[in-house]
Design a protein around this motif. Structure first.
Motif, PDB file in Angstrom:
ATOM      1  N   LYS A 119       0.828  -1.206   0.000  1.00 16.02           N
ATOM      2  CA  LYS A 119       0.000   0.000   0.000  1.00 16.02           C
ATOM      3  C   LYS A 119       0.864   1.257   0.000  1.00 16.02           C
ATOM      4  O   LYS A 119       1.943   1.285   0.585  1.00 16.02           O
ATOM      5  N   TRP A 120       0.355   2.286  -0.662  1.00 20.88           N
ATOM      6  CA  TRP A 120       0.987   3.589  -0.555  1.00 20.88           C
ATOM      7  C   TRP A 120       0.692   4.137   0.827  1.00 20.88           C
ATOM      8  O   TRP A 120      -0.307   3.760   1.456  1.00 20.88           O
ATOM      9  N   SER A 121       1.525   4.987   1.298  1.00 19.86           N
ATOM     10  CA  SER A 121       1.391   5.486   2.669  1.00 19.86           C
ATOM     11  C   SER A 121       0.145   6.341   2.877  1.00 19.86           C
ATOM     12  O   SER A 121      -0.210   6.654   4.011  1.00 19.86           O
ATOM     13  N   ASP A 122      -0.552   6.698   1.770  1.00 23.52           N
ATOM     14  CA  ASP A 122      -1.819   7.416   1.921  1.00 23.52           C
ATOM     15  C   ASP A 122      -3.012   6.467   1.932  1.00 23.52           C
ATOM     16  O   ASP A 122      -4.161   6.881   1.922  1.00 23.52           O
ATOM     17  N   GLY A 123      -2.707   5.148   1.954  1.00 17.91           N
ATOM     18  CA  GLY A 123      -3.759   4.155   2.088  1.00 17.91           C
ATOM     19  C   GLY A 123      -4.162   3.466   0.798  1.00 17.91           C
ATOM     20  O   GLY A 123      -4.793   2.408   0.836  1.00 17.91           O
ATOM     21  N   GLN A 124      -3.823   4.022  -0.350  1.00 16.08           N
ATOM     22  CA  GLN A 124      -4.210   3.387  -1.604  1.00 16.08           C
ATOM     23  C   GLN A 124      -3.298   2.205  -1.920  1.00 16.08           C
ATOM     24  O   GLN A 124      -2.131   2.184  -1.522  1.00 16.08           O
ATOM     25  N   ARG A 125      -3.833   1.241  -2.638  1.00 20.16           N
ATOM     26  CA  ARG A 125      -3.043   0.067  -2.993  1.00 20.16           C
ATOM     27  C   ARG A 125      -2.051   0.410  -4.103  1.00 20.16           C
ATOM     28  O   ARG A 125      -2.348   1.174  -5.022  1.00 20.16           O
ATOM     29  N   ALA A 126      -0.849  -0.139  -4.016  1.00 18.16           N
ATOM     30  CA  ALA A 126       0.138  -0.018  -5.089  1.00 18.16           C
ATOM     31  C   ALA A 126      -0.182  -1.087  -6.122  1.00 18.16           C
ATOM     32  O   ALA A 126      -0.297  -2.270  -5.790  1.00 18.16           O
ATOM     33  N   THR A 127      -0.332  -0.685  -7.371  1.00 14.93           N
ATOM     34  CA  THR A 127      -0.768  -1.620  -8.402  1.00 14.93           C
ATOM     35  C   THR A 127       0.164  -1.643  -9.608  1.00 14.93           C
ATOM     36  O   THR A 127       1.098  -0.848  -9.723  1.00 14.93           O
ATOM     37  N   ALA A 128      -0.168  -2.540 -10.538  1.00 14.63           N
ATOM     38  CA  ALA A 128       0.590  -2.632 -11.791  1.00 14.63           C
ATOM     39  C   ALA A 128       0.454  -1.343 -12.586  1.00 14.63           C
ATOM     40  O   ALA A 128       1.362  -0.972 -13.338  1.00 14.63           O
ATOM     41  N   GLU A 129      -0.677  -0.644 -12.429  1.00 17.71           N
ATOM     42  CA  GLU A 129      -0.866   0.623 -13.129  1.00 17.71           C
ATOM     43  C   GLU A 129       0.197   1.640 -12.714  1.00 17.71           C
ATOM     44  O   GLU A 129       0.686   2.426 -13.535  1.00 17.71           O
ATOM     45  N   ASP A 130       0.558   1.628 -11.430  1.00 15.14           N
ATOM     46  CA  ASP A 130       1.596   2.544 -10.966  1.00 15.14           C
ATOM     47  C   ASP A 130       2.932   2.240 -11.641  1.00 15.14           C
ATOM     48  O   ASP A 130       3.659   3.150 -12.056  1.00 15.14           O
ATOM     49  N   ILE A 184       9.392   2.579  -8.158  1.00 23.21           N
ATOM     50  CA  ILE A 184       8.039   2.705  -8.690  1.00 23.21           C
ATOM     51  C   ILE A 184       7.298   3.757  -7.864  1.00 23.21           C
ATOM     52  O   ILE A 184       7.266   3.682  -6.636  1.00 23.21           O
ATOM     53  N   VAL A 185       6.702   4.745  -8.534  1.00 24.94           N
ATOM     54  CA  VAL A 185       6.039   5.836  -7.824  1.00 24.94           C
ATOM     55  C   VAL A 185       4.524   5.745  -7.982  1.00 24.94           C
ATOM     56  O   VAL A 185       4.029   5.114  -8.918  1.00 24.94           O
ATOM     57  N   PRO A 186       3.760   6.384  -7.078  1.00 24.81           N
ATOM     58  CA  PRO A 186       2.296   6.363  -7.168  1.00 24.81           C
ATOM     59  C   PRO A 186       1.793   7.288  -8.279  1.00 24.81           C
ATOM     60  O   PRO A 186       2.048   8.489  -8.262  1.00 24.81           O
ATOM     61  N   GLN A 187       1.095   6.722  -9.237  1.00 23.31           N
ATOM     62  CA  GLN A 187       0.602   7.508 -10.362  1.00 23.31           C
ATOM     63  C   GLN A 187      -0.301   8.650  -9.903  1.00 23.31           C
ATOM     64  O   GLN A 187      -0.195   9.771 -10.421  1.00 23.31           O
ATOM     65  N   HIS A 188      -1.157   8.398  -8.932  1.00 26.01           N
ATOM     66  CA  HIS A 188      -2.131   9.416  -8.529  1.00 26.01           C
ATOM     67  C   HIS A 188      -1.481  10.651  -7.912  1.00 26.01           C
ATOM     68  O   HIS A 188      -2.104  11.700  -7.809  1.00 26.01           O
ATOM     69  N   VAL A 189      -0.221  10.520  -7.535  1.00 21.09           N
ATOM     70  CA  VAL A 189       0.525  11.657  -7.002  1.00 21.09           C
ATOM     71  C   VAL A 189       1.378  12.301  -8.098  1.00 21.09           C
ATOM     72  O   VAL A 189       1.336  13.514  -8.314  1.00 21.09           O
ATOM     73  N   TRP A 190       2.117  11.485  -8.817  1.00 22.97           N
ATOM     74  CA  TRP A 190       3.104  12.007  -9.759  1.00 22.97           C
ATOM     75  C   TRP A 190       2.508  12.464 -11.088  1.00 22.97           C
ATOM     76  O   TRP A 190       3.139  13.233 -11.822  1.00 22.97           O
ATOM     77  N   ASN A 210       5.738   3.581  -0.705  1.00 21.31           N
ATOM     78  CA  ASN A 210       5.324   2.256  -0.228  1.00 21.31           C
ATOM     79  C   ASN A 210       6.496   1.430   0.289  1.00 21.31           C
ATOM     80  O   ASN A 210       6.401   0.219   0.447  1.00 21.31           O
ATOM     81  N   GLY A 211       7.628   2.105   0.559  1.00 22.13           N
ATOM     82  CA  GLY A 211       8.788   1.418   1.096  1.00 22.13           C
ATOM     83  C   GLY A 211       8.718   1.302   2.604  1.00 22.13           C
ATOM     84  O   GLY A 211       7.699   1.628   3.223  1.00 22.13           O
ATOM     85  N   PRO A 212       9.795   0.873   3.253  1.00 26.79           N
ATOM     86  CA  PRO A 212       9.786   0.689   4.703  1.00 26.79           C
ATOM     87  C   PRO A 212       9.734   1.999   5.487  1.00 26.79           C
ATOM     88  O   PRO A 212       9.401   2.006   6.662  1.00 26.79           O
ATOM     89  N   PHE A 213      10.027   3.140   4.837  1.00 22.94           N
ATOM     90  CA  PHE A 213       9.993   4.431   5.513  1.00 22.94           C
ATOM     91  C   PHE A 213       9.197   5.456   4.724  1.00 22.94           C
ATOM     92  O   PHE A 213       9.091   5.367   3.506  1.00 22.94           O
TER      93      PHE A 213
END
Length: 614
Positions: A119-130, A184-190, A210-213
């Motif tokens: 998951k991204w740290s804002d709660g959304q799932r990290a997907t293949a689309e990202d 890999i970055v979150p599309q909805h942000v970038w 979506n990393g450890p930090f």
């Protein structure tokens, strides 16, 4: 791009070597300051367990599309997942954001299964689309391809048929498909970013990852603060905060370690390592490193459009001259006197730690230390001495090479003095141009020689790619991915062949041929492979993972294992959620990177003092 690695060494193009990591752990009592935005006493009262890592390198960018310095790419490994990771025990590819990857029969189509529990740290799932969006942006936007464009240059098409399926179609086979070191970055942000060549990702916090930090705060040349990602799929780190703190002076960092103001220091000098070895509550780690230390020549700065620029010495365009300089350097003396045994004699481009690809010249090929032979070679090339005993250029002007070195790098300065003496015996003058900022003259091609070095990844493709003609800047005004403007068509042909070769034995042979070519042309004089010499306080860090596990480094790993695995000294060592992975202890650091004293935030190509990119 990544140019890793002595607190010193090298210059690299957009990614030079640079990064002497120095870590500081728990913030001891004290008031708020520019280097420590939050009062330390307040943190102590809150009972936070803070792991502070001090570094001698400025962050070039918090954008993973631009960053190439080791300190920056190391932070990105903590913030974002890659498709795959490297096992900390032996560097083989293991799942990251992707749980598995499979090629088609012709190996031109690769299908990655994306995990459902990231998951991204804002709660959304990290997907293949990202992932698909990240790669497509790099394929279509030159600014987004600045740091890692070589990984996608051979991609034909990238799609995400579903949330858990990523499909990459290639123009031709590519051997690095399990080693795509791209965050890999979150599309909805970038997707809201405009100009990727100028966006440094340093204005809005916390930064979604979506990393450890999770990076929570940053101030240029001051600090980067991170906290544990509680939803990280491998399990959250154990430290409450991670801090990378910059010390321009290595002795000051060591003093801070002794006082307990920092918990970790890397790129120690031999004297510092010896002194710390007898200190109570301090453990010194001295292991084979993943970087090389070299003297690079200016081969004639040029852009892909054919335009030449810079003012490098014309004599260095002669292969015989470059080889003569190579033979005038006594590398064993440097190992003994400068590194004092904390390094291995330099030969090929890939350090011996990566045994599969490491190469050594044959006995007949070796450009061994031989001043007399070097002098004869210069005579044969037409660069003879004048009445004053000075070698002269073809225009009759005495040769006086400018060597770029890092002002804060003791190794550069020490090696520079030896080189000055050795070249002097050949009748060649040397001017050591030791600067805080070596980037500007390097990018402008306004140098003759320069101390250089890179951290090498388990798969060597990236550090090989920075010497191809395609890595040159598009125009003299642009910035390319090149290290030092090498453009050799024979080398390029070997590079293309190794990239498309899936057979390990055959690819290994091609990689070694590439190193042989670099060696023979004399553009890169690899003088040493420095050890990773670092230390940490055992009363602050109970345990921490090295890479490789048996005898490896802590700072600047090919992954996030060290800081993610770190267990506070007062901890039981058990993970908060009981999870574990790949034999690595769960528990980690969160933190803040404090970079102080070294001038303002430098843009992407600043060459600094230690390892640069990985």
């Amino acid at each position: 791009m990544n140019t890793q690695d002595q607190p010193y060494g090298g210059l690299l193009r957009p990614r030079l070597i640079a990064a002497a990591g120095i870590a500081a752990l728990t913030l001891s009592a004290g008031l708020a300051s520019p280097l420590n935005p939050a009062p330390q006493q307040a943190e102590a009262k809150e009972g936070k367990k803070v792991l502070t890592v001090a570094v001698a390198q400025s962050v070039d960018s918090l954008s993973p599309f631009l960053a190439s310095r080791l300190v920056s790419t190391s932070i990105h490994r903590l913030m974002y997942e890659y498709l795959t990771n490297y096992d900390p025990a032996d560097n083989h590819a293991i799942p990251g954001l992707a749980t598995k990857w499979e090629p088609s029969a012709d190996k031109l189509t690769w299908t990655y299964t994306i995990r459902s529990n990231s998951k991204w740290s804002d709660g959304q799932r990290a997907t293949a689309e990202d992932a698909a969006w990240t790669f497509n942006k790099m394929m279509t936007d030159e600014g987004a391809a600045t740091a890692n464009g070589s990984f996608v240059a051979n991609f034909r098409k990238v799609t995400a048929p579903s949330a858990d399926k990523l499909v990459i179609e290639l123009k031709k086979p590519q051997a690095t498909m399990a080693a795509l070191d791209v965050p890999i970055v979150p599309q909805h942000v970038w997707e809201k970013v405009g100009d990727f060549s100028k966006f440094n990702n340093d204005k809005s916090f916390p930064i979604v990852g979506n990393g450890p930090f999770v990076l929570t705060d940053y101030k240029a040349d001051s600090y980067v603060r991170l906290k544990p990602n509680k939803s990280f799929w491998r399990g959250a780190p154990k430290f409450d905060e991670l801090v990378f703190k910059y010390y321009k002076d290595g002795d000051a960092a060591v003093a801070a370690l002794r006082k307990g103001e920092v918990s970790f220091v890397s790129n120690l000098t031999p004297a510092q390592a010896t002194a710390l070895g007898s200190e109570q509550h301090i453990k010194v780690n001295d292991a084979p490193g993943r970087r090389f230390y070299a003297l690079a020549t200016n081969p004639g700065a040029q852009a892909r459009n054919g335009k030449q620029f810079g003012d490098g010495a014309k004599s260095l365009l002669d292969q015989k001259v470059r080889q003569a300089l190579f033979m005038s350097i006594d590398r064993q003396t440097l190992i003994d006197k400068v590194f004092q045994g904390h390094a291995v004699l330099g030969e090929g481009y890939i350090p011996p730690r990566f045994s599969t690809y490491s190469w050594k010249p044959s006995a007949s090929q070796t450009l061994a230390y031989d001043p007399a032979k070097a002098a004869k070679l210069l005579d044969q090339a037409g660069y003879k001495k004048n009445a004053d005993g000075k070698r002269v250029e073809k225009n009759g002007k005495p040769i006086d090479y400018r060597i770029l070195c890092h002002a804060t790098d003791p190794n550069d300065k020490a090696v520079g003095q030896y080189v000055k003496e050795w070249f002097g015996k050949l009748g060649i003058g040397v001017t050591l141009n030791c600067l805080d900022n070596v980037t500007d003259p390097w990018l402008a091609g306004e140098y003759d020689l320069a101390f250089d070095g890179w951290s090498v990844n388990p798969d060597p493709d990236f550090v090989l790619s920075i010497h191809t003609c395609d890595a040159l800047p598009a125009t003299p005004k642009d910035t390319g991915a090149t290290d030092n403007f090498i453009c050799d068509r024979k080398y390029d042909g070997l590079y293309r062949r190794q990239l498309a070769e899936y057979d390990t034995a055959q690819r290994t042979d091609l990689v070694k041929q590439m190193q042989s070519r670099l060696y023979d042309t004399g553009y890169m004089n690899v003088m040493a492979y420095p050890n990773a010499v670092e230390a940490y306080r055992t009363d602050q860090i109970k345990s921490i993972e090295t890479m490789p596990k048996a005898a490896g480094n802590i700072y600047g790993q090919d992954g996030y294992w060290s800081w993610w695995s770190a267990v506070p000294a007062d901890s039981s060592g058990a993970s908060s959620d009981g999870s574990s992975s790949t034999g690595v202890i769960i528990g980690i650091v969160a933190g803040v990177v404090v970079l102080v004293g070294a001038g303002a935030f430098l843009a992407m190509r600043r060459r600094s003092t230690a390892e640069d990119r990985e």
